[in-house]
Design an enzyme around this catalytic site. Structure first.
Site, PDB file in Angstrom:
ATOM      1  N   HIS A 140      -1.544  18.850  -8.411  1.00 47.64           N
ATOM      2  CA  HIS A 140      -2.438  18.332  -7.364  1.00 47.64           C
ATOM      3  C   HIS A 140      -1.730  18.454  -6.017  1.00 47.64           C
ATOM      4  CE1 HIS A 140      -4.951  15.753  -4.962  1.00 47.64           C
ATOM      5  NE2 HIS A 140      -4.053  14.797  -4.886  1.00 47.64           N
ATOM      6  N   HIS A 211      -9.946  15.500   0.181  1.00 48.66           N
ATOM      7  CA  HIS A 211      -8.668  15.015  -0.383  1.00 48.66           C
ATOM      8  C   HIS A 211      -7.732  16.162  -0.781  1.00 48.66           C
ATOM      9  CE1 HIS A 211      -6.518  11.928  -3.164  1.00 48.66           C
ATOM     10  NE2 HIS A 211      -5.743  12.987  -2.981  1.00 48.66           N
TER      11      HIS A 211
END
Ligand code: 13P
Ligand code: ZN
Length: 274
Positions: A140, A211
């Site tokens: 991520h 995000h």
């Protein structure tokens, strides 16, 4: 000999440094987990210090119960991983029910696995099942151009996949299945973990609106390469949209995409064509 002399730990640390150098990990942004092979666990076992206490994840994935994961620490900076691995990364063991972890090495002085561990773990369960155990890496990051796109495009897999495929000729070869999109959600919990892992049944990568991006793969090179390719395409998309003030004179058309797929022997996700 130190645990950092073991190849898999070295390679993991190198990927953290590479991500930092790309600018994808401001402050503590982003996280990386790797599902260890049994022989890698045995190579690391002499260095195990714990075990710590079991901590529930809030999600359950029975299929990877008992496995071991390398993970970055919550609140830890990718920038610091290579300088001080023991405090910034660790190895966790999953319990027999697949609903809790405990630290067996690293994350020294009270650190914990990434707050996104529930998302990572559920993604690992889904990607391992979809690839007969081949996929081992979940990554991520917060790449700026891809995040910028989530303010401009409709938040659908079709819109993002087509925009990215059309932004660089190699893209349909690198991610022929396309990318999924998770709408804006509160990070760090079970809800976003379930939403992401649902998409990961179909896609190697899932965008988190406003995000960042989750990528999966069998090894560090492929997974880092997927993040890099998607963010590069996003950068080209942003540059082209800016330079053309939202108007493109030409692009890679669907027939071109089909021709690339044929030549490179990949199967494009047909629902994103036409
Ligand atoms: P952690 O520091 O807990 O890994 O969180 C960073 C992040 O990117 C949350 O989405
Ligand atoms: Zn994040």
């Amino acid at each position: 000999m130190a645990i950092t002399d073991i190849k898999i730990v070295r390679d993991y640390i190198r990927m953290c440094s590479d991500g930092w150098e790309q600018g994808w990990h401001e402050r503590n942004g982003g996280n990386l987990t790797y599902r260890m092979r049994p022989e890698e666990v045995e190579a690391c076992r002499p260095f195990f210090t714990g075990p710590g206490a079991w901590t529930e994840m809030g999600v359950t994935g029975a299929s990877l119960a008992g496995e071991y994961f390398l993970t970055t620490g919550s609140g830890k900076y990718f920038r610091n991983v290579a300088l001080n691995p023991e405090h910034n990364i660790g190895i966790v063991e999953i319990n027999g029910r697949g609903d809790a972890w405990r630290i067996v090495w690293g994350l020294a002085d009270g650190a914990k696995p990434t707050s996104e561990f529930p998302s990572h773990y559920m993604n690992h369960c889904v990607r391992a099942a979809a690839t007969n155990g081949a996929y081992r890496v979940i990554y991520h990051a917060h790449p700026a151009n891809l995040i910028a796109m989530t303010y401009v495009l409709p938040l659908t897999a079709r819109d993002f996949t087509r925009a990215l495929w059309q932004s660089a000729t190699e893209c349909p070869v690198v991610f022929p299945g396309g990318v999924g999109v998770v709408p804006w959600m509160v990070p760090g919990g079970a809800d976003i973990a379930m939403a992401t892992s649902e998409l990961m049944k179909e896609f190697d990568a899932a965008v988190w609106a406003h995000h960042g991006l989750f990528c999966s793969g069998p090894d560090f090179d492929t997974t880092f390469g997927l993040m890099h390719t998607i963010e590069k395409a996003a950068q080209i998309w942003v540059l082209a949209q800016s330079a053309g003030q939202g108007r493109l004179r030409q692009t890679i058309e669907d027939d071109n995409l089909r021709a690339i797929a044929k030549e490179f022997g990949v199967t494009l996700n047909e629902k994103f064509l036409g």
